[in-house]
Design an enzyme around this catalytic site. Structure first.
Site, PDB file in Angstrom:
ATOM      1  N   ASP A  92     103.963  91.120 -28.483  1.00 62.49           N
ATOM      2  CA  ASP A  92     104.623  90.885 -27.198  1.00 62.49           C
ATOM      3  C   ASP A  92     105.200  89.486 -27.063  1.00 62.49           C
ATOM      4  O   ASP A  92     106.297  89.319 -26.534  1.00 62.49           O
ATOM      5  CB  ASP A  92     103.603  91.086 -26.063  1.00 62.49           C
ATOM      6  CG  ASP A  92     103.783  92.415 -25.344  1.00 62.49           C
ATOM      7  OD1 ASP A  92     104.803  93.077 -25.562  1.00 62.49           O
ATOM      8  OD2 ASP A  92     102.883  92.763 -24.558  1.00 62.49           O
ATOM      9  N   ASN A 152     102.648  83.506 -21.699  1.00 63.39           N
ATOM     10  CA  ASN A 152     102.378  82.675 -22.887  1.00 63.39           C
ATOM     11  C   ASN A 152     100.985  82.870 -23.469  1.00 63.39           C
ATOM     12  O   ASN A 152     100.827  82.829 -24.687  1.00 63.39           O
ATOM     13  CB  ASN A 152     102.673  81.192 -22.598  1.00 63.39           C
ATOM     14  CG  ASN A 152     101.895  80.665 -21.426  1.00 63.39           C
ATOM     15  OD1 ASN A 152     101.520  81.406 -20.527  1.00 63.39           O
ATOM     16  ND2 ASN A 152     101.633  79.381 -21.426  1.00 63.39           N
ATOM     17  N   GLU A 249      98.861  77.829 -10.413  1.00 66.12           N
ATOM     18  CA  GLU A 249      98.862  77.082 -11.680  1.00 66.12           C
ATOM     19  C   GLU A 249     100.281  77.143 -12.214  1.00 66.12           C
ATOM     20  O   GLU A 249     100.706  78.180 -12.736  1.00 66.12           O
ATOM     21  CB  GLU A 249      97.917  77.758 -12.682  1.00 66.12           C
ATOM     22  CG  GLU A 249      96.464  77.725 -12.304  1.00 66.12           C
ATOM     23  CD  GLU A 249      95.841  76.352 -12.428  1.00 66.12           C
ATOM     24  OE1 GLU A 249      96.497  75.440 -12.963  1.00 66.12           O
ATOM     25  OE2 GLU A 249      94.701  76.199 -11.976  1.00 66.12           O
ATOM     26  N   LEU A 250     101.018  76.065 -12.077  1.00 67.81           N
ATOM     27  CA  LEU A 250     102.456  76.132 -12.365  1.00 67.81           C
ATOM     28  C   LEU A 250     102.823  75.283 -13.577  1.00 67.81           C
ATOM     29  O   LEU A 250     101.991  74.971 -14.407  1.00 67.81           O
ATOM     30  CB  LEU A 250     103.239  75.730 -11.118  1.00 67.81           C
ATOM     31  CG  LEU A 250     102.805  76.456  -9.826  1.00 67.81           C
ATOM     32  CD1 LEU A 250     103.629  75.990  -8.638  1.00 67.81           C
ATOM     33  CD2 LEU A 250     102.888  77.963  -9.976  1.00 67.81           C
ATOM     34  N   CYS A 283     101.719  75.397 -20.690  1.00 69.18           N
ATOM     35  CA  CYS A 283     101.888  74.692 -19.419  1.00 69.18           C
ATOM     36  C   CYS A 283     101.653  73.196 -19.590  1.00 69.18           C
ATOM     37  O   CYS A 283     102.269  72.393 -18.923  1.00 69.18           O
ATOM     38  CB  CYS A 283     100.967  75.283 -18.370  1.00 69.18           C
ATOM     39  SG  CYS A 283      99.262  75.364 -18.898  1.00 69.18           S
ATOM     40  N   GLU A 461      91.271  76.042 -11.536  1.00 69.16           N
ATOM     41  CA  GLU A 461      90.536  77.093 -12.218  1.00 69.16           C
ATOM     42  C   GLU A 461      89.463  76.414 -13.058  1.00 69.16           C
ATOM     43  O   GLU A 461      89.544  75.222 -13.344  1.00 69.16           O
ATOM     44  CB  GLU A 461      91.476  77.894 -13.116  1.00 69.16           C
ATOM     45  CG  GLU A 461      92.516  78.621 -12.307  1.00 69.16           C
ATOM     46  CD  GLU A 461      93.271  79.671 -13.082  1.00 69.16           C
ATOM     47  OE1 GLU A 461      93.998  79.306 -14.029  1.00 69.16           O
ATOM     48  OE2 GLU A 461      93.153  80.849 -12.744  1.00 69.16           O
TER      49      GLU A 461
END
Ligand code: NAD
Length: 489
Positions: A92, A152, A249-250, A283, A461
């Site tokens: 994927d 990801n 969470e960007l 990230c 997190e």
């Protein structure tokens, strides 16, 4: 043969009510290898109903089923079956097998950590500054949690949400990215006999169809989102409409600051791993190299020399150093950002183009790239590329280094390279980021909170509060004295 995956709802694999499918493209070949259901609001409603019912079971909420044992069961099943998940995730998103295998082998550890952490949650007696009353704090699960993940690292990102959310006594609905859903679906299927029905559900589809319907559902009481700033701000807006909390969470534009006294071998390896592992699709990618002018030229030359030895190929081959970019949209985004960077005056001193890899002509390969002469006001310096692109800028003193590092809308991570520990800590205290690494990069631990400041998001997190973040506090007061008449004269 194209494989089909299904939603996983209430312990069953089910197709989408729409009957529509989304093609999953293998980025190494550009060919369709699987299909996932194109979910819609009706599928989400079905999952929400199942999750709500499961979350309200008394034995789940009060932990008499022993949630810790169930989490241990998840870990055991992952240990037994993780090989199946590796290839599917790579099909994927094209991440190299060495990275994916390490991530997936580590999944059980996250579940075991939260299985143990759960046993340490206690009803807390509160120390009051009042007489005649006592009070204690109870922690109660939210009910249903919406977990929306990026492409990801699908299973690792899911673990950071699912493990503490289940530990806390919630039910979860996961919406994996439409670009990489298969491993999350298989993960839930593998747990069919381990997790009671309805507590772990997966609905696949597009963000603005399935993701938004999950956030919009009344019974979903908290949302944990990992993804882009654009997606995150839409999620937060919908969540706010319902007065429900969200954790975001960007992205990031993380600096790697290399001082002149740094251990250069380590710094070079750390900078390489920061930006070129996972093709920069991480990230915390350390995409801005801020380096002392005195060592810049030699440092970049050594980086270039190391990059020139990397070999491109199938992400399933153990000896491949550079696999494909995860999907076509990301591939075009990176190339167009490089084009615009050149127009804005950046000079490509290594890589800079797509790459034709024999045997993988349809794949989305891009060369690891170094850009110099980059203006701190240019798009490539300021916006997240999420690709193998390192921008270099030099500094003359620590004030300039700190200003360059902090002059960004993001604040996810930063790296500092110096042999002077006290100086490293002094710089770290001045950097605006959720995580600062000194003399290494990329460590994660279930014991350390992960998250951003500024436009990298909010909430955390992992870390010591991870389970509590999926619970609400309730204070129970106990009167110890007779209550006087409030209107007594
Ligand atoms: P994205 O925002 O496009 O998608 C992320 C998820 O959100 C997907 O499942 C998508 O379908 C869903 N989504 C999109 N729009 C939505 C909406 N309106 N409502 C609800 N759901 C919606 O991000 P992406 O391209 O999949 O991932 C890349 C981004 O994720 C990068 O910016 C990267 O930095 C970030 N990321 C952050 C972390 C972290 O821990 N901070 C980790 C990994 C990736």
């Amino acid at each position: 043969m194209i494989k089909r995956f299904y939603h996983f709802i209430n312990g069953q694999s089910v197709p989408s009510k729409s009957g529509e499918w989304i093609n999953s493209i293998n980025p190494a070949t550009g060919e369709v290898w699987a299909q996932i259901p194109r979910g819609n609001r009706a599928d989400v409603d079905f999952a929400v109903e199942a999750a709500f019912k499961a979350s309200q079971q008394t034995n789940w909420r009060d932990n008499s089923v022993n949630r810790s044992e169930i989490l241990h069961g998840i870990a055991e099943q992952l240990d037994n079956e993780h090989d199946q998940l590796i290839e599917i995730e790579i099909n994927d998103n094209g991440k190299r097998i060495r990275e994916v295998a390490a991530q997936i082998a580590g999944l059980s550890g996250w579940y075991r950590h939260f299985a143990l952490a759960l046993t340490k949650l206690e009803v807390e007696e509160l120390n009051l500054d009042l007489e005649g009353v006592s009070a204690h704090l109870e922690l109660i699960p939210y009910g249903v949690i919406g977990a929306i993940t990026a492409w990801n690292s699908p299973l690792m990102i899911a673990a950071w949400k699912v493990a503490p959310a289940l530990a806390a006594g919630n039910a979860v609905i996961i919406k994996p990215s439409e670009m990489a859903s298969a491993s999350t679906v298989l993960f839930a299927e593998l747990l069919a006999d381990v997790v009671p029905n309805g507590l772990l559900n997966v609905v696949t589809g597009y963000g603005d169809e399935v993701g938004s319907a999950i956030v919009d559902a009344d019974a979903v009481k908290k949302v944990s989102f990992t993804g882009s700033e654009v997606g995150g701000s839409k999620v937060a807006a919908t969540a706010a409409k319902h007065v429900k909390p969200s954790t975001l969470e960007l992205g990031g534009k993380s600096p790697q600051i290399v001082f002149a006294d740094a251990d250069l071998d380590s710094a070079i390896n750390g900078v390489m791993s920061g930006i070129f592992l996972s093709n920069g699709q991480s990230c915390v990618a350390g995409s801005r190299l801020i380096i002392h002018g005195k060592i810049r030229r030699a440092f970049v030359e050594r980086l270039k020399e190391k990059l020139s030895r990397l070999n491109f190929g199938s992400p399933l081959q153990e000896d491949t150093d550079v696999g494909p970019i995860a999907n076509k949209a990301q591939y075009h985004k990176i190339l167009s950002m490089l084009d615009r960077a050149k127009k804005e005056g950046a000079i490509i001193t290594f890589g800079g183009s797509n790459k034709n890899v024999p045997g993988f002509e349809g794949g989305y390969f891009i060369e690891p790239t170094i850009l110099e002469n980059v203006s701190p006001s240019s798009e490539i310096w300021r916006q997240e590329v999420f690709g193998p692109v390192l921008c270099v800028h030099s500094f003359v003193n620590k004030e300039e280094a700190i200003n360059l590092a902090n002059d960004t809308d993001y604040g996810l991570a930063a790296g500092i390279w110096t042999t002077d520990e006290a100086f490293g800590n002094e710089i770290a205290s001045k950097i605006d980021a959720g995580t600062v690494y000194i003399n290494h990069y990329r460590s994660v631990s279930a014991c350390a909170p992960v998250g951003g400041i500024k436009k990298s998001g909010y909430g955390r997190e992992l870390g010591p509060n991870a389970i509590r973040d999926f619970m609400q506090e309730k204070v129970v007061w106990n009167g110890k004295l007779a209550v006087p008449d409030p209107f007594a004269k």
